[in-house]
Design an enzyme around this catalytic site. Structure first.
Site, PDB file in Angstrom:
ATOM      1  N   GLU A  82       7.667  43.020  20.906  1.00 50.81           N
ATOM      2  CA  GLU A  82       7.783  41.960  21.906  1.00 50.81           C
ATOM      3  C   GLU A  82       6.456  41.223  21.995  1.00 50.81           C
ATOM      4  OE1 GLU A  82       8.841  41.494  26.686  1.00 50.81           O
ATOM      5  OE2 GLU A  82       9.006  43.447  25.705  1.00 50.81           O
TER       6      GLU A  82
ATOM      7  N   ASP B 207       4.810  39.607  36.149  1.00 48.66           N
ATOM      8  CA  ASP B 207       3.819  40.500  35.561  1.00 48.66           C
ATOM      9  C   ASP B 207       2.741  40.909  36.552  1.00 48.66           C
ATOM     10  OD1 ASP B 207       4.689  40.654  32.771  1.00 48.66           O
ATOM     11  OD2 ASP B 207       4.359  38.492  32.778  1.00 48.66           O
TER      12      ASP B 207
ATOM     13  N   TYR C 180      18.010  44.034  28.952  1.00 47.52           N
ATOM     14  CA  TYR C 180      16.723  44.539  29.428  1.00 47.52           C
ATOM     15  C   TYR C 180      16.914  45.044  30.857  1.00 47.52           C
ATOM     16  CZ  TYR C 180      11.579  44.608  29.836  1.00 47.52           C
ATOM     17  OH  TYR C 180      10.262  44.984  29.983  1.00 47.52           O
TER      18      TYR C 180
END
Length: 225
Positions: free
Chosen positions: A50, A61, A179
């Protein structure tokens, strides 16, 4: 859809093992380091890789990837540079250069680049899939159509807070794999894996046969086990 992602997961099923998908921020600490690390990861057994596209406002994040993104942007790394890194890896003709490459990018850089042009350039560079954490399925139809035309797989995230109706909507649009976000929060190492991670996998599995990949907060062998 068939391709490197599907072939990789088919092989892993035969080998009865999970996929290892390491993450690199393109351009951290430098573009040259990223090029070397992509090659090294593929040689050392990464099943997929990734590649993070640097962005100024990475909302999903935590501090580590935010810092890496900031450094990459200070280094002047662009979306075109990310494509070049993928293309260089794909064209090096090494035995491990068929490892699937996934871009993790926020939507704004892709939108600015141009959806059709970006996805077409991804296909040429040998990028196999896209993860766009700030693109909900309701807004993804244009990018999904572009991906379908170019043979690039659009991968969606499902969070622990997702209700069953939401899960069903996501899996109907998803390609490649799902995911599964292991926790409610941002990326970053945790001392313990959220107890809801396994439950989320069970919930999602009821609605799809696609491979399920768990990410966020996984930082120790015990978490993987």
């Amino acid at each position: 859809m068939t391709g490197r992602i599907a072939s990789t997961f088919a092989r892993l099923r035969q080998e009865r093992r999970a996929a290892l998908i390491p993450y690199l921020m393109v351009g951290y600490p430098s573009l040259q380091a990223t090029r070397q690390l992509v090659d090294l990861l593929s040689q050392q057994g990464a099943d997929l890789i990734e590649l993070g596209v640097p962005f100024s406002d990475p909302l999903a994040d935590g501090a580590t990837i935010q810092r890496a993104s900031h450094v990459a942007l200070e280094n002047g790394v662009s979306l075109a540079d990310c494509l070049a890194v993928a293309a260089e890896f794909r064209n090096n003709r090494a035995p491990t250069s068929d490892v699937p490459i996934i871009f993790m990018s926020y939507y704004n850089p892709i939108y600015k680049y141009g959806l059709d042009q970006f996805v077409a350039d991804c296909a040429v560079a040998g990028v196999d899939g896209l993860i766009i954490p700030d693109l909900p399925p309701e807004e993804a139809h244009d990018l999904k159509a572009a991906c379908k035309r170019s043979g690039v797989e659009l991968i969606f995230l499902i969070a622990p807070s997702s209700i069953d109706e939401r899960i069903k909507k996501v899996v109907e649009m998803a390609d490649g794999f799902i995911y599964c976000v292991s926790l409610t929060g941002v990326t970053g190492a945790r001392s313990q894996l959220d107890e809801n991670a396994a439950h989320l996998v069970e919930r999602v599995r009821k609605y799809t046969s696609l491979p399920l990949v768990v990410g966020f907060g996984i930082s120790a062998p015990e978490h993987v086990a």
